[in-house]
Design an enzyme around this catalytic site. Structure first.
Site, short mmCIF file in Angstrom:
data_model
loop_
_atom_site.label_atom_id
_atom_site.label_comp_id
_atom_site.label_asym_id
_atom_site.label_seq_id
_atom_site.Cartn_x
_atom_site.Cartn_y
_atom_site.Cartn_z
CG HIS A 163 17.66 25.70 24.57
ND1 HIS A 163 16.70 26.36 25.16
CD2 HIS A 163 16.82 24.61 24.00
CE1 HIS A 163 15.69 25.95 25.76
NE2 HIS A 163 15.55 24.89 24.76
CB THR A 164 22.28 28.38 19.60
OG1 THR A 164 21.42 28.46 18.82
CG2 THR A 164 22.91 26.74 19.39
CG ASP A 165 17.60 31.75 21.26
OD1 ASP A 165 17.80 31.06 22.04
OD2 ASP A 165 16.31 32.36 21.30
CB SER A 183 6.20 31.40 16.07
OG SER A 183 7.20 31.18 17.27
N GLY A 224 0.20 27.38 20.52
CA GLY A 224 0.81 26.96 21.58
C GLY A 224 1.56 25.63 21.33
CB ALA A 225 1.75 23.54 18.34
N GLY A 226 4.55 25.63 19.49
CA GLY A 226 5.72 26.04 19.40
C GLY A 226 6.20 26.20 17.98
CG ASP A 251 9.92 32.34 18.17
OD1 ASP A 251 10.95 31.58 17.89
OD2 ASP A 251 9.24 32.16 19.09
P1 ADP Z 1 2.92 29.76 20.10
O1 ADP Z 1 3.51 31.08 19.80
O2 ADP Z 1 3.82 28.70 20.42
O3 ADP Z 1 1.79 29.31 19.24
P2 ADP Z 1 1.99 31.02 22.83
O4 ADP Z 1 1.46 30.69 24.02
O5 ADP Z 1 3.26 31.91 22.59
O6 ADP Z 1 2.14 29.85 21.53
O7 ADP Z 1 0.70 32.12 21.82
C1 ADP Z 1 -0.48 31.48 21.85
C2 ADP Z 1 -1.46 32.53 22.06
O8 ADP Z 1 -1.43 33.67 21.20
C3 ADP Z 1 -2.78 32.08 22.40
O9 ADP Z 1 -3.02 31.64 23.71
C4 ADP Z 1 -3.63 33.60 22.14
O10 ADP Z 1 -3.38 34.22 23.07
C5 ADP Z 1 -2.61 34.23 21.33
N1 ADP Z 1 -3.16 33.87 19.73
C6 ADP Z 1 -2.14 33.31 18.74
N2 ADP Z 1 -3.04 33.23 17.50
C7 ADP Z 1 -3.95 34.02 17.72
C8 ADP Z 1 -5.27 34.43 16.81
N3 ADP Z 1 -5.56 34.13 15.59
N4 ADP Z 1 -6.43 35.20 17.46
C9 ADP Z 1 -6.13 35.30 18.64
N5 ADP Z 1 -5.20 35.14 19.57
C10 ADP Z 1 -4.06 34.34 19.03
MG MG Z 2 4.77 32.18 21.18
#
Ligand code: ADP
Ligand code: MG
Length: 392
Positions: free
Chosen positions: A34-36, A128, A124-126, A179
């Site tokens: 949270h510095t960016d 990226s 979705g685990a952060g 990211d």
């Molecule tokens: P994070 O970037 O933390 O993993 P996000 O919610 O920002 O989480 O991004 C996840 C989304 O990116 C997924 O729901 C999907 O829509 C897309 N995504 C990521 N990797 C893939 C992949 N290999 N194939 C298709 N979609 C992907």
């Molecule tokens: Mg993301």
């Protein structure tokens, strides 16, 4: 999955061979959270897992999107590129192609393409997965559309900016550039000390003899949603405004801890005061951590990571039960040098420095504590720091 298996999957999907294959990594931020958006620095590194993209041009003037991770497929005419329905995964790819053309008028999409993605970053685990997908697409399609730069460093920065613009415009997430930057500029066994405002950066060697970077996934459904994120942005702005009455500043990151001691009474809003205290402390901690790493003081680096978590928990208030349980359990394990939440907060992952001989105990103890206290199961990955985006 091997690249040979990905090639076979492409042939099975499209009935012909892929012409090119690209890779871009996910990332983990070691310190500087949270510095960016406060004008400060971050310190992420690229991971050895990420997203692969296989492509071949087609004669049909359409972009065909498939992913080995997703059931949905998309077919979009090359003259009708625009954001698709909310949550359509192809947005993360399509947006990059659109933005390349808009940022670089000389770049032209000459034909349609068949595309196949495969990712091994947990989505979705952060970590990226979205940035990996954007940067791999930006890398492939800048080349295909005939716009690249001979200066590799500048080229990679531009790939990050294309990815970030895609995330803003096609995914609706107003993220900073960290990211995508880590995915584009990553370097094996190095972390990136990056000023997100000026985009100046330095690759710093991460030499960890007998120590591993361990990522622990909360698998928590909680996320730092845009509401909570925007609240933090606003509270930092309030602090900047109040401080500026006694000392004009543009960003909180301009303040040293000594400056802060002198001006903190100007911040009358108690929440804004806590947020600002985190940012000023975190900026100083990040600088100190980078210096510690350069001098081989890994124990100090670990202590600063732990202090970062405490500040994010108590002053920035973005941790929550799951992340706190993981970090606090990790701190109890002998052989853990430091542990903190990484990414935006609430859910996602922690990052820890763990001595080789303590890794099994770490997984067993932290895993058990976490399950007992939250009812959820954590996952653990021993991370390798890898290179940035590449054509294979
Ligand atoms: P994070 O970037 O933390 O993993 P996000 O919610 O920002 O989480 O991004 C996840 C989304 O990116 C997924 O729901 C999907 O829509 C897309 N995504 C990521 N990797 C893939 C992949 N290999 N194939 C298709 N979609 C992907
Ligand atoms: Mg993301």
């Amino acid at each position: 999955m091997t690249t040979q298996e990905m090639n076979q999957a492409f042939e099975q999907a499209y009935g012909r061979k892929a012409e090119k294959i690209f890779f871009a990594p996910g990332r983990v931020n070691l310190i500087g959270e949270h510095t960016d958006y406060n004008g400060g620095c971050v310190f992420p590194c690229a991971l050895s897992f990420g997203a692969w993209l296989l492509i071949a041009p087609n004669a049909d003037k359409v972009l065909r999107f498939r992913s080995l991770n997703m059931p949905q497929t998309y077919e979009i005419a090359i003259y009708a590129i625009k954001p698709q329905a909310d949550r359509a995964w192809c947005n993360y790819a399509l947006g990059c192609i659109d933005i390349i053309a808009r940022r670089h008028p000389e770049a032209k999409l000459q034909s349609g393409y068949d595309l196949l993605y495969f990712g091994n970053v947990p989505a979705g685990a952060g970590l990226s997965s979205s940035a990996a997908m954007e940067v791999v697409t930006a890398r492939a399609f800048t080349e295909e559309m005939g716009w690249t730069l001979a200066d590799d460093k500048k080229y990679r920065t531009e790939l990050a900016l294309i990815g970030q613009a895609c995330e803003h415009e096609y995914a609706g997430v107003m993220c900073g550039v960290m990211d995508q930057f880590a995915s584009a500029q990553g370097k094996k066994d190095h972390a990136i000390y990056l000023n997100c405002d000026t985009l100046e950066f330095e690759h710093v060697p991460v030499k960890l003899e007998g120590i591993k970077v361990v990522i622990s996934n909360t698998h928590s459904p909680h996320h730092l949603d845009s509401g909570a994120y925007n609240d933090r942005v606003r509270q930092c702005k309030t602090a900047v405004e109040q401080i500026s009455k006694v000392k004009p500043i543009k960003f909180l990151a301009e303040l040293t801890p000594e400056d802060w001691a002198a001006v903190q009474d100007a911040v009358t809003d108690p929440i804004a005061k806590k947020r600002a205290r985190h940012v000023v402390g975190e900026v100083a901690r990040t600088a100190q951590a980078v210096e510690a790493l350069k001098q081989g003081k890994i124990e100090l680096f670990g202590e600063l990571m732990t202090a970062s978590h405490v500040s994010l928990r108590d002053d920035y208030e973005v941790t929550g039960k799951e992340l706190d349980t993981l970090a606090e359990a990790a701190w109890q394990v002998e052989g853990v040098l430091g542990s903190r939440m990484t990414g935006g907060g609430f859910g996602g992952c922690t990052v820890s420095l763990v001595r080789d001989e303590a890794i099994e105990t770490f997984k067993a103890f932290v895993g058990k504590e976490y399950e007992e206290k939250t009812g959820l199961k954590a996952d653990f990955y021993v991370a390798e720091i890898g290179d940035g985006v590449m054509r294979l």
